[in-house]
Design an enzyme around this catalytic site. Sequence first.
Site, PDB file in Angstrom:
ATOM      1  N   TYR A  32       0.835  -1.207   0.000  1.00 55.38           N
ATOM      2  CA  TYR A  32       0.000   0.000   0.000  1.00 55.38           C
ATOM      3  C   TYR A  32       0.861   1.245   0.000  1.00 55.38           C
ATOM      4  O   TYR A  32       2.082   1.176   0.206  1.00 55.38           O
ATOM      5  CB  TYR A  32      -0.969  -0.013   1.186  1.00 55.38           C
ATOM      6  CG  TYR A  32      -0.362   0.319   2.533  1.00 55.38           C
ATOM      7  CD1 TYR A  32       0.558  -0.530   3.139  1.00 55.38           C
ATOM      8  CD2 TYR A  32      -0.706   1.491   3.202  1.00 55.38           C
ATOM      9  CE1 TYR A  32       1.109  -0.218   4.375  1.00 55.38           C
ATOM     10  CE2 TYR A  32      -0.163   1.808   4.433  1.00 55.38           C
ATOM     11  CZ  TYR A  32       0.743   0.949   5.021  1.00 55.38           C
ATOM     12  OH  TYR A  32       1.287   1.265   6.235  1.00 55.38           O
ATOM     13  N   LYS A 147       6.605  -1.955   1.755  1.00 56.07           N
ATOM     14  CA  LYS A 147       5.421  -1.411   2.445  1.00 56.07           C
ATOM     15  C   LYS A 147       4.243  -2.368   2.289  1.00 56.07           C
ATOM     16  O   LYS A 147       3.322  -2.124   1.497  1.00 56.07           O
ATOM     17  CB  LYS A 147       5.099  -0.007   1.921  1.00 56.07           C
ATOM     18  CG  LYS A 147       4.188   0.795   2.838  1.00 56.07           C
ATOM     19  CD  LYS A 147       4.186   2.256   2.439  1.00 56.07           C
ATOM     20  CE  LYS A 147       3.093   3.054   3.113  1.00 56.07           C
ATOM     21  NZ  LYS A 147       3.249   3.205   4.561  1.00 56.07           N
ATOM     22  N   GLU A 179      12.390   2.493  14.070  1.00 59.92           N
ATOM     23  CA  GLU A 179      11.438   3.526  13.633  1.00 59.92           C
ATOM     24  C   GLU A 179      10.192   3.448  14.498  1.00 59.92           C
ATOM     25  O   GLU A 179      10.093   2.606  15.396  1.00 59.92           O
ATOM     26  CB  GLU A 179      11.104   3.343  12.150  1.00 59.92           C
ATOM     27  CG  GLU A 179      10.506   1.995  11.822  1.00 59.92           C
ATOM     28  CD  GLU A 179      10.276   1.765  10.323  1.00 59.92           C
ATOM     29  OE1 GLU A 179      10.137   2.735   9.573  1.00 59.92           O
ATOM     30  OE2 GLU A 179      10.209   0.584   9.940  1.00 59.92           O
ATOM     31  N   LEU A 204      11.230   1.404   6.901  1.00 61.36           N
ATOM     32  CA  LEU A 204      10.595   1.838   5.662  1.00 61.36           C
ATOM     33  C   LEU A 204      11.314   3.108   5.199  1.00 61.36           C
ATOM     34  O   LEU A 204      11.626   3.982   6.003  1.00 61.36           O
ATOM     35  CB  LEU A 204       9.109   2.149   5.889  1.00 61.36           C
ATOM     36  CG  LEU A 204       8.381   2.462   4.579  1.00 61.36           C
ATOM     37  CD1 LEU A 204       8.175   1.192   3.751  1.00 61.36           C
ATOM     38  CD2 LEU A 204       7.040   3.124   4.834  1.00 61.36           C
TER      39      LEU A 204
HETATM   40  N1  PLP Z   1       7.891   3.765   8.789  1.00 60.92           N
HETATM   41  C1  PLP Z   1       6.780   3.009   8.773  1.00 60.92           C
HETATM   42  C2  PLP Z   1       6.809   1.663   9.417  1.00 60.92           C
HETATM   43  C3  PLP Z   1       5.608   3.475   8.157  1.00 60.92           C
HETATM   44  O1  PLP Z   1       4.500   2.711   8.139  1.00 60.92           O
HETATM   45  C4  PLP Z   1       5.617   4.767   7.563  1.00 60.92           C
HETATM   46  C5  PLP Z   1       4.407   5.298   6.912  1.00 60.92           C
HETATM   47  O2  PLP Z   1       3.380   4.694   6.859  1.00 60.92           O
HETATM   48  C6  PLP Z   1       6.792   5.530   7.620  1.00 60.92           C
HETATM   49  C7  PLP Z   1       7.916   4.996   8.240  1.00 60.92           C
HETATM   50  C8  PLP Z   1       6.847   6.914   7.024  1.00 60.92           C
HETATM   51  O3  PLP Z   1       6.818   6.848   5.635  1.00 60.92           O
HETATM   52  P1  PLP Z   1       6.243   8.052   4.763  1.00 60.92           P
HETATM   53  O4  PLP Z   1       7.047   9.260   5.157  1.00 60.92           O
HETATM   54  O5  PLP Z   1       6.492   7.652   3.368  1.00 60.92           O
HETATM   55  O6  PLP Z   1       4.808   8.207   5.126  1.00 60.92           O
END
Ligand code: PLP
Length: 284
Positions: A32, A147, A179, A204
């Site tokens: 997603y 993701k 994270e 991520l």
């Molecule tokens: N880390 C995780 C586990 C996430 O699920 C997300 C966003 O859903 C992020 C980091 C941040 O990613 P983004 O800045 O692309 O929203």
Amino acid sequence: MRTVYVNGDFRPENEATISIFDRGFLFADAVYEVTTVLEGKLVDFYGHMARLRKSLSELQISLSLSEANLLDIHRKLVSKNNITEGLVYLQVSRGPADRDFVISEDAETPGVVLFTQEKKLVDNALAQRGQKILTVEDQRWRRCDIKTVQLLYSSLVKTEAHRKGADDVWMVLDGEVTEGSSNNAYILTEDNTIVTRALSNDILHGITRQAVLQCARELQLKVEERSFTVDEVKAAKEAFSTSATGLVNPVVEIDSDVIGKGTPGEVALRLREVYLKASLAAAV
Ligand code: PLP
């Protein structure tokens, strides 16, 4: 009632269906993306679509929709739902197949679902007061760079954190922060260096992370991409997280220890402001 998109059609949300045999449902075999909408426009759309392609390619799911098609669907959905501020979720599953661990050679048609959420992202109470974080062991699978919709561990630990009066969790692997439940994690050290974990399979690769680090460099702030410990968070001047949903979101407490002055940090707030301005200017 919202209008959603499912496999080629826009429908009222209560009339949209996918197969009970969809591998997304049976095996979390789906990926997603979440794109922020500000002033009716899509923030970092192309970054999100590039990461979608990477996630799909890691799982060898082929999606025939082009970037132009996907942009068109996103825009139509934003318009049909009158979203000026909020989020667009795009979910792509491998599609339906008879239940089997072995993925069939015959390509199934991926399931494509998009829906919107109206949300106040800019004037957000949590960003104004700062988040309280609890640390938990990072027990997720070790391909956090993809993701996938496999979000159960993060959902369970964030729920537990809420029950304990906190706002979110930061996950810790081998003594170092990876994270947040759905965001990337940062500290500002005593010597004014922004530190965030380097890109690897352990996190991520946040689209907001990329944009915010760019803003930090333009502001001549020092940036170090390396791992840090919970003790370093406790000793930090500031801490914050970034995501499409939270933008730049200050952290004021970790495991009941106050960070810095216990109020949202100056640098975090400045980055939030600069990031918002830059992302609005580039939104499509
Ligand atoms: N880390 C995780 C586990 C996430 O699920 C997300 C966003 O859903 C992020 C980091 C941040 O990613 P983004 O800045 O692309 O929203």
